[in-house]
Structure formats: structure tokens, C-alpha cells
Design a protein around this motif. Structure first.
Motif, PDB file in Angstrom:
ATOM      1  N   ARG A 410      63.438 101.602  42.102  1.00 38.20           N
ATOM      2  CA  ARG A 410      62.333 102.399  42.668  1.00 38.20           C
ATOM      3  C   ARG A 410      61.301 102.725  41.597  1.00 38.20           C
ATOM      4  N   ALA A 411      61.761 103.080  40.401  1.00 39.24           N
ATOM      5  CA  ALA A 411      60.822 103.421  39.319  1.00 39.24           C
ATOM      6  C   ALA A 411      59.960 102.220  38.964  1.00 39.24           C
ATOM      7  N   TYR A 412      60.574 101.040  38.871  1.00 43.76           N
ATOM      8  CA  TYR A 412      59.791  99.846  38.521  1.00 43.76           C
ATOM      9  C   TYR A 412      58.765  99.530  39.603  1.00 43.76           C
ATOM     10  N   VAL A 413      59.208  99.526  40.861  1.00 47.32           N
ATOM     11  CA  VAL A 413      58.310  99.149  41.964  1.00 47.32           C
ATOM     12  C   VAL A 413      57.160 100.139  42.085  1.00 47.32           C
ATOM     13  N   ILE A 447      68.139  90.674  40.186  1.00 46.14           N
ATOM     14  CA  ILE A 447      69.594  90.869  40.082  1.00 46.14           C
ATOM     15  C   ILE A 447      69.940  92.352  40.209  1.00 46.14           C
ATOM     16  N   ILE A 448      69.117  93.213  39.577  1.00 51.03           N
ATOM     17  CA  ILE A 448      69.374  94.654  39.685  1.00 51.03           C
ATOM     18  C   ILE A 448      69.231  95.104  41.136  1.00 51.03           C
ATOM     19  N   GLY A 449      68.172  94.650  41.796  1.00 46.20           N
ATOM     20  CA  GLY A 449      67.923  95.077  43.171  1.00 46.20           C
ATOM     21  C   GLY A 449      68.915  94.531  44.163  1.00 46.20           C
ATOM     22  N   LYS A 455      69.098  99.354  50.039  1.00 45.16           N
ATOM     23  CA  LYS A 455      68.104 100.313  49.564  1.00 45.16           C
ATOM     24  C   LYS A 455      66.867  99.587  49.021  1.00 45.16           C
ATOM     25  N   THR A 456      67.091  98.485  48.318  1.00 42.01           N
ATOM     26  CA  THR A 456      65.954  97.716  47.787  1.00 42.01           C
ATOM     27  C   THR A 456      65.099  97.171  48.916  1.00 42.01           C
ATOM     28  N   ALA A 507      63.268  89.051  45.009  1.00 42.79           N
ATOM     29  CA  ALA A 507      64.442  89.510  45.764  1.00 42.79           C
ATOM     30  C   ALA A 507      65.083  88.352  46.520  1.00 42.79           C
ATOM     31  N   ILE A 508      64.271  87.487  47.107  1.00 43.82           N
ATOM     32  CA  ILE A 508      64.802  86.305  47.791  1.00 43.82           C
ATOM     33  C   ILE A 508      65.506  85.393  46.789  1.00 43.82           C
ATOM     34  N   GLY A 509      64.883  85.182  45.631  1.00 42.80           N
ATOM     35  CA  GLY A 509      65.468  84.306  44.619  1.00 42.80           C
ATOM     36  C   GLY A 509      66.766  84.836  44.041  1.00 42.80           C
TER      37      GLY A 509
END
Length: 1117
Positions: A410-413, A447-449, A455-456, A507-509
Motif C-alpha cells: 500500500r505504501a509503495y502504490v 512477488i511481495i503483492g 488485499k493487493t 501483479a499478473i507477471g
């Protein structure tokens, strides 16, 4: 001093020129007289520049190869430098540094020098005792002493210009000796001095230059010890990533005593921020110490102390406001995971508090995106590696990542979306402009998301809908002229959508990183549908304008989408395709591919002026056409047939002459993709192929018409030039009647690499017999005609470039000249090696195409300074590969060259043998083998040659007048095999035996020289090894005399040796106690007919290989 005054103060140009010449001569001196002059200059000089010049000149003098100074002179210089520094502690910093470098260089190069023939009386190894006198003096003296040790450690650890490539092994021996005898004591000394400084820190004023400089040099010394190359690993200096630090086992007490690591944490808390970044660098190295240094219990305690120190820094983060400290601390956090497993981290008592603080620090850092943006990579890498480790964790303790990873995402986005408005209003550097950094960060974020993907996905959908809905309202209003929204608002919305589309693509990748499920595939479907709907909206807005960055993000998304879901591995009944069918009516893969192709065609039509979008779009097309499963599906589409039948500038503006030359590079990619699509079902349908080539035929005719006007005032040069460049980049097939157009273009613009490079590369592609595609009928002359056209273009370009050799600036030599020559060499090599033409036909029927091409090659080669051959990697690789081809198949041509030309070639081979590049070295060995074999046959064959025939052979003439050239090559080969870390013994072995036979007396001299350089107790073993090497060989051969031209009568007897001897002594080289020893090895050959089998089975261990009348005699290593 007078020279310096003239140089800096003279107004007369002649005086200044004379002064510069005198300085150059002084600094270039390599004799003993220069030594006394430099010492005199240091004693009497009043200018720091004069002192600096004297010190640097002495450094060059002791570094010269070969060194002309005796051992006593070098000892004198070293002692003089130490005395000079002791009596002049307050020199200007660059003078002090130059003298310190001189001390370190002498010590390193003389590391194995003995004062007497005594194994214990080393000339330059008493380093710590010599420096200890400085450490007991004033602050200035102590700083010089520390600087001497720091520079010596750095000098030992690096390969400088004083260590050529061929002396790498000797350099490594000195490094190992220094590591084992001195480095540990130096590191302990640095820790002791740092501990003393820490205890007295309250009495030290770090604003004073002396105190600050002393601590800085102490930390530098400790860091140099910790970054030492302990195991001879080649380090990528452009990377900040620290691998495992292979601390020797002898250092174990320092790291088991945990006061060492605590010392550096205490130093960080005490020292000012200008010094604490170096403390963190030391901690990074300590955290990277190899795991095997500790037992399991010791490792757990060590990690616990690391985590405790990191937690204390995070609890008091004031020092992290300094960018350098912040950056190094981020690297330290990453080392916690890269060197330790997640299962080990969670068992640390302070892990819950530490991971909470790390998460808080990461969120704050991401929100402060302007502060040290290059450090974000390390934080994201930390979380990425922890998430990847979750499936492999065996510990029962909770890792708590399910709590903190959503906060990081969330912080990054949110921070990236908020940055768009700030960048636009304040005119800051836009992170979106650096595509490489974005891609790297998003790969980590994917990978983190994916860990807490629900939630991502919810976050991305929410932000996308908010932004896209407002963007649609604004765009619709503007298209319908209902209102005029501000351009700032549109730019902000487009920037935010760009970020979201990039993130959705990542996210798809990330699907490949985790086990997928139907629910997650359905979430992917939701995200994909939204981006495709946005793509339709932006495409409808293209006639009025578009956003370049948003288009790049869309293409990036399509690339990720295509790699993951446009594949037979994804079941069409999955929830992903069900969701696409429900929302967008895309029922299967073919319909999705149609969306891709329509987007590609749209971009080619509207974005032909934008090189970035064009490149990424054509890369996407190329990837789709590279997938065999997609080809037939694509070919059935009307859109693909449209491209195959209408590849003209009318439909695709980037194919016209109105674009820049730089943008034309993409045309090769476009036609490569079309070529693959065309060939899928072409078979024997020539009409379809001719139909495809019609646009190119028309372009050829137009360019030909323009070139006919080249000598008239009506000549449209720019249009003709761009047309020719475009054709050269488009073609993958060629009509012979149009080759004159290309040749004429090279005649006119041979000086312009924008023309010549694509044309030459086109010809190199045409004659490249890849997968034996150039197969002609026995009655077809096409192979001969194709080579003639290649020869014509080589000769045309060569004659033009040779005429302009003196008009090219040195800094532009490669792009304007050497690059084209290297492509010519490549073209000639693939043509000669293609095996699609019988070259004997040319001489048989008097066709000069082959000879013209070969003579052009020789002229081009002689126009290149020999020093440049190894400077430019692309040129050197293709030159030595081509030389190998010529010596193998066209040795008769090389034998007709002038002696000067052959000497040039042999000299280049001699230089190439020492090259680091294996391709270059192997090519030299193979070429040398062919040349020496030719010489051997010319001199020793049974059918006698007349004296006149031998005199006409260029190699025989060279050997008669310059016998030293082969002697030099023999010495080089032996030196590499015996004393260097040779990586291709096989190739080196091939020319060695005939070189020994042809240089018998010189080989005996080399043998005696090598034996005399060994220790007395090893000389007999070395002599025996040499005797075993040539046992039974010399007795079977009559030594050859170049003056008498007498052939050896016993050549056949050599073959009988290999047939009759069942056991043959051979030699191999071993490294033992820093001495190189020759030994013998016995190998059973059983029968000679099994020699080739032995060769295949033991190939990696063979040292010597000799050709003898097409038979192989093998010397295993």
C-alpha cells in the motif's frame, strides 16, 4: 623547478612547448638516472606539484616491465619514502597519497624478493614493524601510518596496470601470501586502534581535520581488510551487491568474540554522520561473513547480535537523515535476509520488534520517495526475499509477514500515485522516465503483492476505478467539447493511470512465483478486463492526441499478460477466461491474440514517430511471432493478413522516409516478425512470396531511379539515402538484379555508417548459411553468384574506407571506420565458412571475386594499428575467427603474401595468445596450428621441393629472415601453459609440439632458463620432466636447418612411435607450494586405432596435440 616555472608561468608558446617536452621525457625515463633525479627533486623541491611529479615518476619507474632497478635500489626507494614521510608529516594530501602509493607498489611487486638466498629474509615483508613507528608518533604521523597500511591492503587486492593479464597467476600468489601472513594482523591492529579511538572519543574534536582524517583512514583500513578478495573471486565493480565474505578460518576468533561486531555498532552511535556511513559499510561486510565460519549455536548468537544492533539503530534513526548513512543501512537490512534464512531470523528473540520497526522504516521510506530513491531497491529486495522464503520455512515461530507485507505494498502504490502531482507542480525528475528502475522495482513488488493477493487486488481495483472513471469523464468531455478541463488535471490522471497499469502488469507477471488458484486467476481476470477497457478508451482518443507514458505502460502490461495467459498451459475453462468472456466477450486465446494484433497495428499507425513506443510494440509483435503455438492462429486473422499485404508507408508511416534514421532500426524487427508469419504456410507458394515482395520491389525501383540522378542537380540525396537505409533494414530476401542499387549507394555514401552499417549487415545475413538454408541444386550457379555479390560489396566498401583513412579523428575511429571493417570481416568469414560454394571454381575460370575479397581483407587489416585489434572486443573476436578460417581453408593464399604482411599476422597472433577472451585465444591457437603445420609440410614433406618453390612461400621467407618471431611465440605459449592460469590447454597444446621441433635450440635455451629459476632441490625433477616430455622424439628426427632447406627423412618414423609404443611418457603441469613442477604421466594407448577414442574420453585433460599426416598423437594433461 625551472621547467615547472616555464610550464606554468611562461607566456611564450615555444618555451611552454619545450617545457612540456622536457617533462614528458623526464616522466618517461626508465633508467637508474631517473631515480637520482627524482630523489634530488624531492629533497630540493619547494612546490607540491614538483613533489607530486617526482613521486609519480618513481611509481612508473618501479612499475615498468621489465623493471630496470636492482633489488638494492628498490629497497633504497622504499626506505627513502618512509623517511621522507616521517620528516614531512604535513605534506599536501595528494603528495602524501602519491608517496603512499609508491610505497605500496614497491612492496607488492617485490613481495617475493629475498635479500639473501634465505627463505626467511624477505626484502619487503616487514610491513607492520616499519609502520609501527608512525603509529607511535603524533596524530599526523599516526594518520600516515594508517594510510600506508590501507593503501597496501588496497594495492594487494586489485589488479592494476602494473599487473598485465599474463602475470595474473603471479599476482594471485602475492595476494595469497599477503593474506596468510599479514592481513589478519593488520585487521586486528585496525580494530585495536578503533577501540582506542572509541574510548577517547570524548577528548577528540571531529571538526578538526587531523582527528577526522585519522578516524576516516582507520575505518578505510578496516573496510579494506573486510573487502579483501580472499579466494580470488572476480568481483563486478559496477555492482553494490556484496556476496559472501570468505573470511579465512584463522580469523574465527575475531568474529566469535562478539565484541568486534559490537565495536562497530558503538562506533556508529558515537561518530558523526560524515564517518558513520563507513562504519555501516564495515557492518555490511561483517554481516556477509560466510555461514560455515560458525557452528549453529555461534551463528544464532551472531545473528541475534546483528538484529539487536539493527533494532537499536531503528529506535534512534537520527543518523539516517544523512543520505549516505540511509543508503548503507538499507544495504545492511538486505544482508540480514540474503545471508540468513527466514527460519533463522524468526527464532531471534527480538524478531517481532525488529520486523515491526523494519516495516515502519520501509513504509516511511517509500512515502519519502524523493529521498535517496536508489535505496528503495534494497528495501524491496528484503521483503521480496522474505516472501519467497515462506514456503521453505520450517520454524514454528510466526514470521508476521501477512501483517506487514500489505502495508509495504500500500505504501509503495499510494506514494507513487501521489508523486505524480508533486513532480508536475514542482518540476522534479519523474520516476516514470526511468523505465529500467520501474521494471526492477515492479518485479520485486509483484512477488511481495502476490503473498496477500486478495488485499493487493482490492487495492489496485479501487485505485484504478477511481482514477479511470475520472479520466473517462475528462476525456469524454474534451472529445465532445463539453468543457475544457485543465491540462494539469489530465496529466496527473494519465500519470496515475500509468503507474496503476504498470503495477497491474507486474501483479499478473507475479503469477509464476506462487502456486496459482482459480480464485486468484479470477482476480487476474478482473484486473485484465479493466486495463483492456482503458486501452479501448485511450485508442479512441488517439486522433486527438495520446499519452506516451501510458502507452508504454499498456505495452508492458500486454507483454506480461501474453507471457502468462496467452499460452496453451492455461486451461481455457479457467476462471480467468470465464471472467474475460463475461465482461469483454473474449472467449478464447485466439480472440485475445486479435486484441493484441489490433493494438499493435494501432500503435504502428499512430505512434510511428515515437521510437520508444515503436520499439516496445515491435518487440511485442516479435515475441508473439516467436511462439510456434501462436503462429497459425495469428495467420488466420484478417489483421495479420493486412500487415502481410500492406507493409507500406501509406499504412505504416514509420516505413516511410519521413522518419529519422535512428527510428529506421526498428524496421528490421518488423520484417523479421513478418518473415516468420509469412513462412508458416508458404511451402512452394511462390506467388504468395512474390506478392509479399511487391512493396520492396517498388521501393528498390524508386531508390534506383533516384540514384541514377546522383550526378545531376536534381538528385534528392536525403530521400535516396533514407530509402536505401530502409531497404537494407527491411530485407530478408533479395532480388539479384537489385544488388547494384545497394552497391551504388555504398559508392556514394561509403563514408556514412548510417548507410554502410545496415547494408553490410544485410549482406552478412544473406550469406549466413544458418541451419544449412543456402542449399542449391547441382546445376544452380546461385552460390557462386551470391559470393560474387558479397565480394563486390566488400571491395566497394574497402576501397572507399581506405581512401579516407587520414580524415577520421581518433575518437571517431571505431564508429566511422573500425565498426564497418569488423562487419566486413564478419561478412567475409560467414561467406567463406558457409559451405555453399566451391572456391576452386574462381581460380579455375579466372574469376577474381575470391582474390579481390581476400586482398581487400589484407588491405583493411594493414590499415588497422595492431594495438587496436585487441582494444575493441567485437573487432578482435571476428578478426581472429576469420584468420582461423583463412589459415584452415585458404592457406595457399596466405602463403603468397608479402613477408611484412605475414609478420603483421604472426605478431597479432602472438599478442592474441595472451588475451583474456577465450574466443580470441582459441582462434590464435588454431590459426597458429594451421600455419606451423603448413610450414612443417613445406619443409619436411617426402616429395622434394626445389629451392625456388620454397623461396616463393611467404612463411618460409619470413622464417628465413625473421626466425625470432616463432621463437617469441614458442616462449609465449610455454609461459602461458607453465606459469599462467590457462583455461584452454587443449587449444594451446596443438601448435606447441611443432613449434618445439622447428625451434629446437631455442627450446633448449628456454628449458635451461626455466630450470635455473627453480629452487635447487627442484631443478633435477624439472630436468627429468623435460627429458620425459621429449623422450623418444628427438632421436627420431633430424634437426632442420633453414639455411640448407633439407627435409627431414624420418617423418614417417614419428607415426610408428605412436603405433608401436603402448606406454608413452607425457608431461603435465602442477602447482605445488607456489612452485610450478613438471611431472610425468603414463597412459595406455593399447593400439593406435584407439587413440581417437582416448582423445574423446580424456579431452579436458589433454595438454599437447600434434597433427601428423591426418593422424592424432595425444599428450594427455
Amino acid at each position: 623547478m625551472k621547467v615547472r616555472a616555464k610550464l606554468h608561468e611562461a607566456t611564450d608558446g615555444v618555451q611552454r612547448q619545450e617545457a612540456e617536452k622536457a617533462l614528458v621525457e623526464f616522466q618517461s625515463g626508465t633508467n637508474a638516472g631517473t631515480l637520482s633525479q627524482c630523489q634530488l627533486l624531492l629533497d630540493r623541491a619547494q612546490s607540491s606539484y614538483s613533489q607530486y611529479m617526482a613521486a609519480t615518476t618513481l611509481t612508473k619507474l618501479v612499475s615498468s616491465k621489465p623493471c630496470t632497478l636492482t633489488l638494492q635500489q628498490r629497497i633504497h626507494i622504499r626506505n627513502y619514502v618512509l623517511d621522507y614521510l616521517a620528516t614531512h608529516p604535513k605534506l599536501v594530501h595528494y603528495v602524501t597519497q602519491s608517496l603512499v602509493v609508491l610505497f605500496a607498489r614497491i612492496t607488492k611487486l617485490g613481495w617475493f624478493d629475498l635479500i639473501e638466498k634465505d627463505d626467511s629474509n624477505w626484502a619487503f615483508r616487514n610491513v607492520i614493524n616499519d609502520v609501527s613507528q608512525f603509529l607511535q608518533g603524533s596524530v599526523e604521523h599516526c594518520m600516515i601510518g594508517v594510510l600506508l597500511l590501507a593503501q597496501l591492503t588496497a594495492e594487494m587486492n586489485q589488479i592494476s596496470e602494473s599487473v598485465p593479464n599474463k602475470f595474473l597467476t603471479k599476482h594471485r600468489k602475492a595476494v595469497i601470501s599477503f593474506r596468510d601472513t599479514q592481513l589478519y594482523d593488520i585487521f586486528q591492529l585496525s580494530c585495536t586502534l578503533l577501540r582506542t579511538a572509541l574510548e577517547n572519543s570524548k577528548n577528540m574534536d571531529f571538526t578538526e581535520e587531523s582527528h577526522h582524517g585519522l578516524l576516516s583512514n582507520l575505518l578505510k583500513l578496516a573496510l579494506n581488510c573486510l573487502t579483501f578478495d580472499f579466494i580470488g573471486k572476480i568481483v563486478d565493480e559496477s555492482s553494490e551487491e556484496v556476496g559472501t565474505v570468505h573470511i579465512p578460518t584463522a580469523w574465527r576468533p575475531v568474529f566469535i568474540d562478539f565484541t568486534t561486531i559490537q565495536l562497530f555498532f558503538d562506533l556508529y552511535a558515537t561518530l558523526p554522520s560524515s564517518l558513520s556511513s563507513m562504519v555501516l559499510s564495515c557492518l555490511i561486510q561483517i554481516a556477509s561473513v560466510r555461514r560455515t565460519l560458525f557452528s549453529c549455536e555461534e551463528r544464532a548468537k551472531f545473528l541475534s547480535q546483528l538484529v539487536s544492533g539493527v533494532r537499536k539503530i531503528l529506535e534512534n534513526p537520527q543518523g539516517l537523515s544523512e543520505p549516505s548513512n540511509y543508503h548503507e543501512f538499507c544495504r545492511l537490512l538486505l544482508k540480514l535476509k540474503s545471508n540468513y534464512q527466514l527460519g533463522e531470523l524468526v527464532t531471534v528473540d527480538q524478531y517481532p520488534e525488529a520486523i515491526q520497526l523494519i516495516a515502519k522504516f520501509t513504509v516511511e521510506s517509500l512515502n519519502m520517495w524523493q529521498f535517496s530513491p536508489n535505496s528503495v531497491h534494497y528495501l524491496l529486495s528484503l521483503w521480496q526475499r522474505m516472501v519467497v522464503s515462506i514456503p521453505h520455512m520450517k520454524a514454528s515461530e510466526p514470521h508476521l509477514l501477512e501483517t506487514y507485507t500489505p502495508e509495504v505494498v500500500r505504501a509503495y502504490v499510494s506514494s507513487r500515485l501521489e508523486s505524480v502531482g508533486v513532480v508536475l507542480r514542482e518540476g522534479l525528475d519523474d520516476p516514470l522516465d526511468d523505465f529500467t528502475v520501474i521494471q526492477q522495482q515492479l518485479d520485486q513488488l509483484s512477488i511481495i503483492g502476490r503473498y496477500e493477493y486478495e488485499k493487493t487486488c482490492t487495492l489496485l481495483v479501487q485505485l484504478f476505478e477511481q482514477t479511470a472513471q475520472r479520466y473517462q469523464e475528462v476525456v469524454t468531455a474534451r472529445m465532445n467539447n463539453q468543457s475544457q478541463p485543465s491540462m494539469e488535471e489530465i496529466s496527473i490522471l494519465e500519470g496515475q493511470l500509468t503507474w496503476v497499469v504498470y503495477m497491474i502488469g507486474s501483479a499478473i507477471g507475479g503469477r509464476t512465483s506462487f502456486n496459482s488458484s482459480d480464485d486468484r486467476d479470477a482476480m487476474d481476470g478482473e484486473l485484465v478486463c479493466r486495463v483492456l477497457q482503458l486501452m479501448d478508451l485511450t485508442d479512441s482518443y488517439l486522433p486527438q492526441g495520446g499519452c506516451e507514458r501510458l502507452e508504454l505502460a499498456t505495452i508492458s502490461f500486454l507483454e506480461q499478460f501474453g507471457r502468462i495467459y496467452v499460452d496453451d498451459q492455461v486451461h481455457k475453462a479457467s476462471k480467468f477466461y470465464r471472467r474475460l468472456s463475461q465482461i469483454l466477450m473474449l472467449n478464447d486465446e485466439s480472440m485475445v491474440l486479435a486484441v493484441f494484433i489490433r493494438k499493435i497495428i494501432t500503435n504502428l499507425k499512430f505512434w510511428g514517430h515515437c521510437e520508444q513506443i515503436l520499439t516496445h510494440t515491435l518487440t511485442l509483435l516479435s515475441e508473439l511471432s516467436d511462439n510456434y503455438n501462436n503462429l497459425k492462429k495469428l495467420l488466420k486473422m484478417e489483421e495479420v493478413q493486412f500487415m502481410l499485404n500492406n507493409h507500406t508507408s501509406e499504412h505504416f508511416p514509420f516505413l516511410g522516409v519521413g522518419v529519422s534514421v535512428q527510428e529506421m532500426k526498428n524496421r528490421t524487427l518488423f520484417y523479421a516478425a513478418l518473415g516468420r508469419l509469412l513462412m508458416v504456410e508458404l511451402d512452394e507458394d511462390e506467388e504468395k512470396f512474390y506478392q509479399f515482395m511487391l512493396p520492396l520491389k517498388g521501393a528498390f525501383e524508386e531508390v534506383g531511379r533516384l540514384l541514377l540522378q546522383a550526378e545531376t542537380p536534381m538528385f534528392q540525396a536525403e530521400e535516396a539515402k533514407k530509402g536505401l537505409i530502409g531497404l537494407a533494414r527491411d530485407l530478408r530476401g533479395l532480388y539479384p538484379q537489385y544488388t547494384n542499387v545497394l552497391v551504388r549507394g555504398v559508392e556514394i555514401w561509403g563514408h556514412d555508417p548510417q548507410i554502410t552499417t545496415p547494408v553490410l549487415k544485410l549482406y552478412a545475413e544473406l550469406v549466413q548459411n544458418r541451419s544449412q538454408r543456402l542449399q542449391f541444386d547441382v546445376s544452380s550457379p546461385n552460390g557462386i553468384l551470391l559470393f560474387r555479390e558479397a565480394s563486390k560489396i566488400i571491395c566497394t566498401y574497402g576501397s572507399h574506407i581506405l581512401s579516407s583513412i587520414n580524415n577520421i579523428p581518433k575518437e571517431q575511429m571505431y564508429p566511422l571506420r573500425l565498426k564497418g571493417i569488423s562487419i566486413c570481416f564478419l561478412l567475409l568469414n560467414v561467406a567463406l565458412f558457409g559451405n555453399f560454394v566451391n572456391f576452386g571454381v574462381f581460380r579455375l575460370y579466372g574469376d577474381e571475386a575470391l582474390d579481390s575479397a581476400l586482398h581487400t581483407f589484407v588491405k583493411l587489416l594493414l590499415s588497422i594499428p595492431q594495438s587496436d585489434l585487441l582494444v575493441y572486443p567485437k573487432l578482435s573476436k571476428i578478426y581472429y575467427v576469420l584468420l582461423d578460417c583463412l589459415s584452415r581453408d585458404h592457406m595457399n593464399f596466405l602463403a603468397t603474401l608479402e613477408p611484412d604482411v605475414f609478420l603483421y599476422i604472426l605478431s597479432s597472433i602472438s599478442e592474441g595468445l595472451s588475451a583474456i577472451d577465450t574466443i580470441v585465444c582459441t582462434g590464435c591457437c588454431s590459426t597458429l596450428d594451421h600455419i606451423v603445420t603448413h610450414l612443417f609440410k613445406a619443409l619436411h614433406q617426402k616429395s622434394k621441393k626445389t629451392l625456388a618453390e620454397l623461396e616463393n612461400d611467404a612463411l618460409v621467407r619470413v622464417m628465413k629472415h625473421q626466425p625470432s618471431i616463432l621463437q617469441q611465440i614458442l616462449a609465449t605459449v610455454l609461459n602461458i601453459i607453465m606459469f599462467e592460469d590457462c583455461r584452454n590447454y587443449w587449444s594451446m597444446s596443438r601448435p606447441l609440439f611443432p613449434l618445439i621441433l622447428l625451434n629446437n635450440e631455442y627450446f633448449h635455451q628456454l628449458r635451461q632458463q626455466v630450470i635455473s629459476q627453480q629452487a635447487p632441490d627442484k631443478q633435477n625433477a624439472m630436468l627429468k620432466s623435460f627429458e620425459n616430455l621429449m623422450e623418444g622424439v628427438y632421436s627420431q628426427f633430424v634437426c632442420f636447418s633453414f639455411a640448407s632447406h633439407r627435409p627431414i627423412p624420418n617423418k614417417d618414423s614419428f607415426k610408428s612411435i605412436t603405433r608401436k609404443k603402448k606406454r608413452k611418457k607425457i608431461f603435465y603441469l602442477i602447482h605445488c607450494n607456489n612452485f610450478f613442477t613438471l611431472s610425468s604421466l603414463f597412459v595406455d594407448f593399447w593400439q593406435y586405432k584407439y587413440a581417437k577414442l582416448v582423445l574423446l574420453l580424456m579431452g579436458p585433460f589433454f595438454m599437447l596435440l600434434v597433427k601428423a599426416n591426418q593422424k592424432l598423437l595425444c599428450y594427455p594433461h
